[in-house]
Design an enzyme around this catalytic site. Structure first.
Site, PDB file in Angstrom:
ATOM      1  N   CYS A 120       0.843  -1.202   0.000  1.00 44.72           N
ATOM      2  CA  CYS A 120       0.000   0.000   0.000  1.00 44.72           C
ATOM      3  C   CYS A 120       0.873   1.246   0.000  1.00 44.72           C
ATOM      4  O   CYS A 120       1.530   1.554   1.002  1.00 44.72           O
ATOM      5  CB  CYS A 120      -0.923  -0.041   1.221  1.00 44.72           C
TER       6      CYS A 120
ATOM      7  N   CYS B 110       0.075   3.942   2.617  1.00 52.57           N
ATOM      8  CA  CYS B 110       0.485   3.490   3.951  1.00 52.57           C
ATOM      9  C   CYS B 110       1.922   3.905   4.243  1.00 52.57           C
ATOM     10  O   CYS B 110       2.283   4.195   5.385  1.00 52.57           O
ATOM     11  CB  CYS B 110       0.376   1.972   4.065  1.00 52.57           C
TER      12      CYS B 110
END
Length: 326
Positions: A79, A82
Site C-alpha cells: 500500500c 500506507c
C-alpha cells in the site's frame, strides 16, 4: 467537516463512544489492578509504537486501552499511501510522548482483525479507548487534520474515561540511553501554505482553502497533499449552500437531469455514501452522451481524488466506468 472519508471530521464522534460510564469504571478497575501488580511504570520511547497481531490484540490493544488511547494503523507492505501515513503516525506517537499508543496491524497477516473492524480500504485508522472502538479516518490525510483528530481523541480519553496516558522514560531517549528519539523532520517548503489551507477549511472559508492549495500546486503540481486537499475543498465549496432535501428531490424526480444527479452525488459523498455517489455518476455516464456524459465523467474523476486512488471503492468504480465508456 474535513471530507477525507467523511468520518475524518477532525473531531471524534462522541456519539460513537457507547456505554461510557461502564467503560470508565472498567478502565479504572484495570488501572488499579495494574498498579497493584506493580505495573504501569515508565516505558522507553520505542514502546509507544508496537506491532500487533491477532494473538496479542486483547493484551496489547484492549487491555492497554484502559491506560491510554490506542490508535490502530491498518496497513500493508504493498500500500503506497500506507508508506506515507505510517511514518507520520509513528513520529506523532513519539511527539505526543505517551498520550496515545500506536498499534500497527499488517492486514495481510491479520485478515480476521481486518474483517472484525470492517476495513474496506487501507490505510485505515481506528482508536480503542477503554475498550471502545472509534473509527478515525481512512486513507492519507494532512498532518494538521490528523493532529486535530488526535487532540480530540485524547480529550475524549481524559474527560470520559480518565485516561491520562502512560509515562515515558525520558532518559532512554537521551544520548546515553539505549533508545534514540526520532530525528527532527525539517519543515517542507509548502508547510505554511498547507497549514493556511487547513485553517481556512476549519473556518469554512472554502474559497481561501481552494486558493491556498492551488498556490502549492502551481509550483508543485505533483504535491499529493495539495491535490487531495483541493479536491476536498472544492467539494465542500459546492455543497455548502445546497438544500439537501431539494437536491435529493430533484435527483429523484428528474433522473435524466445530469446537473441534478451530479449535485446529488456530491451530497452522497459528503454524507459518507461513497458507493452511492460513484454508482449514481457511473449510471449517469452510461445514460448520456456528448457534453452531459463528459460532465458526469469529470465529476466522477474529481470525487475519486477525494477518496484516493488506492481505495477499493475507487478501483471498482473505475472498472465500472471503463465498462460503460468502452
Amino acid at each position: 467537516m474535513q471530507p477525507r472519508n467523511m468520518s475524518m471530521s477532525g473531531v471524534v464522534d462522541l456519539a460513537a463512544v457507547k456505554a461510557a460510564g461502564e467503560a470508565k469504571v472498567k478502565a479504572e478497575q484495570a488501572r488499579a489492578e495494574t498498579a497493584r501488580q506493580g505495573g504501569g511504570g515508565a516505558v522507553p520511547p520505542s514502546a509507544l509504537v508496537i506491532d500487533v497481531d491477532e494473538a496479542g490484540f486483547e493484551r496489547d490493544v484492549l487491555q492497554r486501552s484502559a491506560e491510554v488511547p490506542v490508535v490502530i494503523d491498518f496497513w500493508a507492505e504493498w500500500c503506497e499511501p500506507c508508506k506515507q501515513l505510517g511514518p507520520l503516525l509513528e513520529r506523532l506517537a513519539q511527539e505526543y510522548n505517551g498520550r496515545f499508543l500506536l498499534a500497527k496491524v499488517d492486514v495481510d497477516a491479520n485478515q480476521m482483525l481486518m474483517q472484525q473492524f470492517g476495513i474496506q480500504g487501507i490505510p485505515a485508522v481506528f482508536a480503542v479507548v477503554a475498550g471502545q472502538a472509534l473509527p478515525l479516518f481512512q486513507g492519507a490525510a494532512p498532518e494538521a487534520q490528523i493532529r486535530q483528530t488526535l487532540d480530540q481523541l485524547i480529550q475524549v480519553g481524559e474527560e470520559r474515561f480518565g485516561l491520562t496516558g502512560i509515562a515515558v522514560d525520558a532518559a532512554a531517549a537521551g544520548p546515553e540511553g539505549a533508545e534514540q528519539g526520532p530525528a527532527e523532520v525539517p519543515a517542507g517548503p509548502y508547510d505554511a501554505l498547507l497549514e493556511a489551507a487547513v485553517r481556512a477549511l476549519d473556518a469554512n472559508d472554502f474559497a481561501g482553502a481552494v486558493q491556498a492549495y492551488r498556490n502549492v500546486l502551481s509550483d508543485d503540481p505533483a504535491n499529493t497533499e495539495a491535490k487531495l486537499g483541493l479536491a476536498q475543498a472544492e467539494l465542500l465549496s459546492r455543497v455548502a449552500d445546497m438544500d439537501p432535501q431539494q437536491v435529493r428531490n430533484d435527483a429523484a424526480e428528474k433522473p435524466g437531469d445530469v446537473a441534478a444527479q451530479i449535485a446529488a452525488a456530491d451530497l452522497d459523498l459528503v454524507g459518507g455514501h461513497v458507493e452511492d455517489a460513484f454508482g449514481r455518476l457511473v449510471e449517469t455516464v452510461r445514460r448520456n452522451f456528448g457534453d452531459d456524459r463528459d460532465a458526469a465523467r469529470l465529476r466522477l474523476l474529481e470525487l475519486f481524488e477525494v477518496i484516493g486512488p488506492e481505495d477499493p471503492r475507487v478501483v471498482a468504480a473505475r472498472t465500472a466506468l471503463a465498462r460503460v465508456l468502452f
